[in-house]
Every structure is written in C-alpha cells, then in structure tokens.
Design a protein around this motif. Structure first.
Motif, PDB file in Angstrom:
ATOM      1  N   LEU A   1     -38.788  -6.070 -69.782  1.00  0.00           N
ATOM      2  CA  LEU A   1     -39.327  -4.822 -70.437  1.00  0.00           C
ATOM      3  C   LEU A   1     -39.210  -3.880 -69.364  1.00  0.00           C
ATOM      4  CD1 LEU A   1     -41.631  -5.635 -73.324  1.00  0.00           C
ATOM      5  CD2 LEU A   1     -39.438  -5.280 -73.394  1.00  0.00           C
ATOM      6  N   LEU A   2     -38.484  -2.660 -69.555  1.00  0.00           N
ATOM      7  CA  LEU A   2     -38.336  -1.396 -68.525  1.00  0.00           C
ATOM      8  C   LEU A   2     -39.292  -0.175 -69.077  1.00  0.00           C
ATOM      9  CD1 LEU A   2     -34.762  -1.797 -67.052  1.00  0.00           C
ATOM     10  CD2 LEU A   2     -37.040  -1.908 -65.754  1.00  0.00           C
ATOM     11  N   PHE A   3     -39.957   0.070 -68.453  1.00  0.00           N
ATOM     12  CA  PHE A   3     -40.848   1.306 -68.931  1.00  0.00           C
ATOM     13  C   PHE A   3     -40.221   2.487 -67.881  1.00  0.00           C
ATOM     14  CE2 PHE A   3     -43.362  -1.693 -70.833  1.00  0.00           C
ATOM     15  CZ  PHE A   3     -43.447  -1.347 -71.956  1.00  0.00           C
ATOM     16  N   TYR A   4     -39.866   3.661 -68.407  1.00  0.00           N
ATOM     17  CA  TYR A   4     -39.697   5.140 -67.651  1.00  0.00           C
ATOM     18  C   TYR A   4     -40.950   5.932 -67.633  1.00  0.00           C
ATOM     19  CZ  TYR A   4     -36.899   8.570 -65.652  1.00  0.00           C
ATOM     20  OH  TYR A   4     -36.513   9.719 -64.697  1.00  0.00           O
ATOM     21  N   ASP A   5     -41.779   5.955 -66.791  1.00  0.00           N
ATOM     22  CA  ASP A   5     -42.672   6.894 -66.633  1.00  0.00           C
ATOM     23  C   ASP A   5     -42.372   8.395 -65.967  1.00  0.00           C
ATOM     24  OD1 ASP A   5     -44.948   8.217 -66.684  1.00  0.00           O
ATOM     25  OD2 ASP A   5     -46.111   6.909 -65.406  1.00  0.00           O
ATOM     26  N   THR A   6     -42.097   9.092 -66.962  1.00  0.00           N
ATOM     27  CA  THR A   6     -41.544  10.696 -66.618  1.00  0.00           C
ATOM     28  C   THR A   6     -42.578  11.547 -67.214  1.00  0.00           C
ATOM     29  OG1 THR A   6     -39.684  12.008 -66.633  1.00  0.00           O
ATOM     30  CG2 THR A   6     -39.911  10.484 -68.235  1.00  0.00           C
ATOM     31  N   ARG A   7     -43.654  11.104 -67.519  1.00  0.00           N
ATOM     32  CA  ARG A   7     -44.732  12.057 -68.105  1.00  0.00           C
ATOM     33  C   ARG A   7     -45.401  13.182 -67.166  1.00  0.00           C
ATOM     34  NH1 ARG A   7     -49.252   9.915 -70.648  1.00  0.00           N
ATOM     35  NH2 ARG A   7     -49.402   8.915 -68.457  1.00  0.00           N
ATOM     36  N   PRO A   8     -45.527  14.282 -67.444  1.00  0.00           N
ATOM     37  CA  PRO A   8     -46.185  15.394 -66.768  1.00  0.00           C
ATOM     38  C   PRO A   8     -47.093  14.674 -65.735  1.00  0.00           C
ATOM     39  CG  PRO A   8     -45.796  16.307 -68.939  1.00  0.00           C
ATOM     40  CD  PRO A   8     -45.625  14.823 -69.151  1.00  0.00           C
ATOM     41  N   ASP A   9     -47.290  15.286 -64.504  1.00  0.00           N
ATOM     42  CA  ASP A   9     -48.306  14.766 -63.426  1.00  0.00           C
ATOM     43  C   ASP A   9     -49.537  15.188 -63.883  1.00  0.00           C
ATOM     44  OD1 ASP A   9     -46.233  13.909 -61.912  1.00  0.00           O
ATOM     45  OD2 ASP A   9     -45.875  15.937 -60.687  1.00  0.00           O
ATOM     46  N   MET A  10     -49.930  16.068 -64.910  1.00  0.00           N
ATOM     47  CA  MET A  10     -51.183  16.316 -64.944  1.00  0.00           C
ATOM     48  C   MET A  10     -52.057  15.248 -65.978  1.00  0.00           C
ATOM     49  SD  MET A  10     -49.108  17.920 -67.020  1.00  0.00           S
ATOM     50  CE  MET A  10     -48.819  19.716 -66.328  1.00  0.00           C
ATOM     51  N   LEU A  11     -51.067  14.582 -66.516  1.00  0.00           N
ATOM     52  CA  LEU A  11     -51.660  13.344 -67.543  1.00  0.00           C
ATOM     53  C   LEU A  11     -52.262  12.354 -66.641  1.00  0.00           C
ATOM     54  CD1 LEU A  11     -48.920  13.485 -70.314  1.00  0.00           C
ATOM     55  CD2 LEU A  11     -50.932  14.468 -70.331  1.00  0.00           C
ATOM     56  N   ASP A  12     -53.288  11.574 -67.443  1.00  0.00           N
ATOM     57  CA  ASP A  12     -53.731  10.396 -66.875  1.00  0.00           C
ATOM     58  C   ASP A  12     -52.871   9.183 -66.847  1.00  0.00           C
ATOM     59  OD1 ASP A  12     -56.293  11.774 -66.295  1.00  0.00           O
ATOM     60  OD2 ASP A  12     -57.088  11.396 -68.379  1.00  0.00           O
ATOM     61  N   PRO A  13     -53.257   8.102 -66.007  1.00  0.00           N
ATOM     62  CA  PRO A  13     -52.466   6.906 -66.372  1.00  0.00           C
ATOM     63  C   PRO A  13     -52.408   6.438 -67.745  1.00  0.00           C
ATOM     64  CG  PRO A  13     -53.931   6.719 -64.530  1.00  0.00           C
ATOM     65  CD  PRO A  13     -54.376   8.114 -65.077  1.00  0.00           C
ATOM     66  N   LEU A  14     -51.321   6.041 -68.170  1.00  0.00           N
ATOM     67  CA  LEU A  14     -51.214   5.619 -69.660  1.00  0.00           C
ATOM     68  C   LEU A  14     -51.336   4.098 -69.904  1.00  0.00           C
ATOM     69  CD1 LEU A  14     -50.483   6.502 -72.509  1.00  0.00           C
ATOM     70  CD2 LEU A  14     -47.954   5.873 -71.754  1.00  0.00           C
ATOM     71  N   PRO A  15     -52.372   3.501 -70.552  1.00  0.00           N
ATOM     72  CA  PRO A  15     -52.262   2.209 -70.852  1.00  0.00           C
ATOM     73  C   PRO A  15     -51.309   2.038 -72.079  1.00  0.00           C
ATOM     74  CG  PRO A  15     -54.611   3.164 -70.893  1.00  0.00           C
ATOM     75  CD  PRO A  15     -53.547   4.324 -70.525  1.00  0.00           C
ATOM     76  N   VAL A  16     -50.603   1.085 -71.990  1.00  0.00           N
ATOM     77  CA  VAL A  16     -49.461   0.496 -72.990  1.00  0.00           C
ATOM     78  C   VAL A  16     -49.903  -0.974 -73.372  1.00  0.00           C
ATOM     79  CG1 VAL A  16     -47.123   0.316 -73.597  1.00  0.00           C
ATOM     80  CG2 VAL A  16     -47.956   2.077 -71.970  1.00  0.00           C
ATOM     81  N   SER A  17     -49.988  -1.493 -74.794  1.00  0.00           N
ATOM     82  CA  SER A  17     -50.022  -2.654 -75.221  1.00  0.00           C
ATOM     83  C   SER A  17     -48.739  -3.019 -75.589  1.00  0.00           C
ATOM     84  CB  SER A  17     -50.980  -2.401 -76.450  1.00  0.00           C
ATOM     85  OG  SER A  17     -52.417  -2.145 -76.055  1.00  0.00           O
TER      86      SER A  17
ATOM     87  N   ARG B   1     -44.931   7.584 -61.317  1.00  0.00           N
ATOM     88  CA  ARG B   1     -43.680   7.939 -61.887  1.00  0.00           C
ATOM     89  C   ARG B   1     -42.696   6.826 -61.480  1.00  0.00           C
ATOM     90  NH1 ARG B   1     -43.454  13.088 -64.023  1.00  0.00           N
ATOM     91  NH2 ARG B   1     -41.453  13.316 -63.254  1.00  0.00           N
ATOM     92  N   GLY B   2     -41.509   6.748 -62.481  1.00  0.00           N
ATOM     93  CA  GLY B   2     -40.325   5.957 -62.195  1.00  0.00           C
ATOM     94  C   GLY B   2     -40.486   4.834 -63.134  1.00  0.00           C
ATOM     95  N   TRP B   3     -39.674   4.062 -62.733  1.00  0.00           N
ATOM     96  CA  TRP B   3     -39.294   2.618 -63.629  1.00  0.00           C
ATOM     97  C   TRP B   3     -40.101   1.707 -63.048  1.00  0.00           C
ATOM     98  CZ3 TRP B   3     -36.036   2.849 -67.737  1.00  0.00           C
ATOM     99  CH2 TRP B   3     -35.070   3.793 -67.593  1.00  0.00           C
ATOM    100  N   HIS B   4     -40.723   0.821 -64.345  1.00  0.00           N
ATOM    101  CA  HIS B   4     -41.742  -0.094 -64.032  1.00  0.00           C
ATOM    102  C   HIS B   4     -41.123  -1.336 -64.983  1.00  0.00           C
ATOM    103  CE1 HIS B   4     -44.788   2.620 -62.316  1.00  0.00           C
ATOM    104  NE2 HIS B   4     -44.265   3.387 -63.312  1.00  0.00           N
ATOM    105  N   SER B   5     -41.102  -2.507 -64.359  1.00  0.00           N
ATOM    106  CA  SER B   5     -40.362  -3.553 -64.933  1.00  0.00           C
ATOM    107  C   SER B   5     -41.455  -4.731 -65.320  1.00  0.00           C
ATOM    108  CB  SER B   5     -39.337  -4.328 -64.194  1.00  0.00           C
ATOM    109  OG  SER B   5     -38.810  -5.563 -64.543  1.00  0.00           O
ATOM    110  N   TYR B   6     -41.428  -5.338 -66.352  1.00  0.00           N
ATOM    111  CA  TYR B   6     -42.681  -6.256 -66.773  1.00  0.00           C
ATOM    112  C   TYR B   6     -41.663  -7.375 -67.474  1.00  0.00           C
ATOM    113  CZ  TYR B   6     -45.923  -2.716 -66.167  1.00  0.00           C
ATOM    114  OH  TYR B   6     -46.618  -1.812 -65.445  1.00  0.00           O
TER     115      TYR B   6
ATOM    116  N   TYR C   1     -38.774 -18.532 -58.097  1.00  0.00           N
ATOM    117  CA  TYR C   1     -40.034 -17.847 -57.474  1.00  0.00           C
ATOM    118  C   TYR C   1     -40.938 -17.479 -58.637  1.00  0.00           C
ATOM    119  CZ  TYR C   1     -36.541 -16.889 -53.804  1.00  0.00           C
ATOM    120  OH  TYR C   1     -35.467 -17.174 -52.890  1.00  0.00           O
ATOM    121  N   GLY C   2     -40.572 -17.632 -59.955  1.00  0.00           N
ATOM    122  CA  GLY C   2     -41.431 -17.487 -61.010  1.00  0.00           C
ATOM    123  C   GLY C   2     -41.714 -16.045 -61.322  1.00  0.00           C
ATOM    124  N   ILE C   3     -42.483 -15.845 -62.419  1.00  0.00           N
ATOM    125  CA  ILE C   3     -42.781 -14.260 -62.822  1.00  0.00           C
ATOM    126  C   ILE C   3     -44.084 -14.211 -63.038  1.00  0.00           C
ATOM    127  CG2 ILE C   3     -40.355 -13.610 -63.679  1.00  0.00           C
ATOM    128  CD1 ILE C   3     -41.649 -14.492 -66.300  1.00  0.00           C
ATOM    129  N   GLY C   4     -44.612 -12.491 -62.933  1.00  0.00           N
ATOM    130  CA  GLY C   4     -45.813 -12.469 -63.146  1.00  0.00           C
ATOM    131  C   GLY C   4     -46.910 -13.022 -61.988  1.00  0.00           C
TER     132      GLY C   4
END
Length: 319
Positions: free
Chosen positions: A69-85, A101-106, A199-202
């Motif tokens: 899964l790839l998330f793209y964090d491009t939210r405004p800088d003034m916002l707090d870190p975003l928890p995602v379930s 900010r940027g791409w995050h891979s899980y 190499y495994g994951i996680g």
C-alpha cells in the motif's frame, strides 16, 4: 430470435459484471476520482492516486502473497501527523502515522492475515485460473467461450482493503485554493508481489545494543523467510511501549498461514519465545509475527524518530 434475446441479455449482465467487479475505478467506495503526480526521481513518470473522504474501501482480487500500500502525504504543513487505520476483510491490520510529506509504503504478507482457510481459497483460485488458461490455450481463438461472454473466468477471491484516516480537512479552508472537498488521505492503487523478499518485510535495519548483540525492531506485522532447522524456532523479544506495565502487549507467531504461538509481554524485560513449527527438517517457510499494538515515536515526542515500533527481536535459532 428468442436465443438472440437471451444471448444479448446475458451479454448485458456480463458487461455490468465487468464494470462493477473488474474495472479499477468501480471497485472503490469512499474515494474521489483518480489523480496523477510526477514521481520524485523521474518527472516524466507519474503515480496515480486518489483521495479518500472520511473512509475509503478498495475491493481487489488477490494477485500475490505480498500486498503493498502506498500513501501520498501532501496535506498542508499546518496539520498534525495523521493516524491511519488499515483493515483487510474487516480485520484491523495496522495503524500507521503519516508525519512527513511524500510517499509512504507499507507492505504485508497475506497468508497469516487471511489464515489457513482463506489462503487455501486464494491458492485454489490461482490453480483454477491456470487450469482454464492452459485448457483455453489449445482451443481456437473463436469458440464457445467467445459465444458466452457472460461466463466468468475463475480467479482468486477478492479482499476489501479499508483505509480510515483519523481526521479530514477541507483545502479551501486552509489554503488559497478553490477546493471544497473533504479529504482524508491520498492512496495509490495496490501493488502485488508473488513472493516475499529474502530480507523480509515489516523490519527495521539491524542494530546493536550496549553488549554488541544484534536486534531489530518490527512494526505491527513482520515476516521473513526461514528454513526449519529444528522443530522449534527460538527468538528473544521485548517491548518498549511506554505504558506496557499497565497494558500488556500480545504477540502472535505464525509459520506460513498457521498461527503457532502467542505470548503476552507484561513488562520491558527480554523474553525468550519457543515457537513449535512441526514441519519436516529443512522445510523452507515464512515466520511472521503480529503485535497487537504499536507505539509511535512521533506521538511520544522523540523528534529524531518517526517509526511505528512493535517489538525488538533477536536472530532466530532452531532446536
């Protein structure tokens, strides 16, 4: 004429099925239309993503043992870190925090998530599809299959992937833009890998403690290939959850898709775990562990860290 009418009716049903179940845009709920953005390394290449609203869900056929899964964090800088379930087929898989900010891979290894019966169903679907493809390869290109387009080819079961951000925002209320959408998190389409990386994951990179012993941190899920050089896998684990003495941490261990052992950590002390594998000596498989909750170094205000940590683990030994 009756036969032609039946044929056209069934063809229309099949067209509807294709639109509903197979076209990538129509497998999703709770998302806005797809958008594209240039990749950081190559401006001529684009990645496709779509914004969720309060919550979004994607239905996808299982096309590999590893889901990315790839998330793209491009939210405004003034916002707090975003928890995602993240949920897969109504099972909570992970809670991550997007803080940069940027791409995050899980990445997740599906067999232990789906369980023995669920993963067996996936493999049966793959075998059925391969069998029909092999049978069809020896037939003329125009045949009975062409005359009954409503026939659905065998395939693996599909899974629902639910993405639930903890908060939303409206761009026009924070920025000078004409965008009144209620936005949660930006998500790319899923990616599949057939096999787990060696190499495994996680898992975080190996580190050394004050005695020189090597260890590494897991996330909520971690999976790595291993060869059964005995009947039990032995591994030392420990937790650094700030509240562990008030809230125990539960760790489940899997061999391939099967749950093999569960441990409850009551404090920060190192615990040696023995996992009964019960397979033929020399069998290769995947050892996975699931931590019931992680702790975020962002939430606990350690500025140099942004990881979601599960437990620390040692090298695996066999007996």
């Amino acid at each position: 004429m009756v036969a032609v009418g039946v044929y056209l009716a069934l063809s229309a049903i099949d067209l509807t099925r294709v639109v509903i179940f197979e076209h990538p845009d129509t497998n999703d709920t709770g998302f806005y239309p797809w958008e594209t953005v240039a990749t950081p390394d190559d401006p001529d290449t684009t990645n496709r993503f779509h914004w969720s609203a309060a919550e979004g869900a994607m239905l996808r056929p299982v096309e590999g043992s590893v889901l990315r899964l790839l998330f793209y964090d491009t939210r405004p800088d003034m916002l707090d870190p975003l928890p995602v379930s993240i949920e897969i087929s109504d099972q909570l898989i992970d809670r991550v925090t997007l803080s940069q900010r940027g791409w995050h891979s899980y990445t997740y290894y599906l067999p232990p998530i789906l369980g023995t019966s669920g993963w067996a169903a996936v493999k049966r679907g793959w075998i059925a599809r391969e069998g029909e493809n092999a049978a069809g390869s020896g037939l003329p290109s125009v045949g009975w299959q062409e005359l009954r387009p409503w026939h659905r080819r065998p395939g693996p079961p599909s899974i629902w992937i639910d993405i639930d951000p903890a908060s939303t925002f409206v761009p026009s209320k924070l920025l000078d833009v004409d965008d009144d959408r209620v936005l949660g998190v930006a998500v790319a389409d899923v990616e599949w890998e057939q096999e787990l990386s060696p190499y495994g994951i996680g898992l975080s990179p190996w580190e050394s403690d004050e005695t020189g012993a090597e260890f590494r941190w897991t996330g909520r899920w971690a999976s790595f290939p291993s060869q059964a050089n005995g009947t039990e896998a032995m591994i030392s684990i420990w937790s650094r959850h700030p509240d562990i003495e008030h809230r125990p941490v539960v760790v489940d261990f899997f061999w391939d898709a099967a749950l093999k052992h569960t441990v409850e950590l009551l404090g920060p002390e190192e615990v040696e775990v023995r996992i009964p594998v019960d397979v033929t000596l020399g069998t290769r498989g995947v050892l996975s562990l699931r931590v019931d909750r992680t702790w975020s170094t962002v939430i606990t205000e350690i500025p140099s860290e942004t990881r979601e940590l599960g437990v620390g683990i040692s090298q695996v030994k066999w007996r």
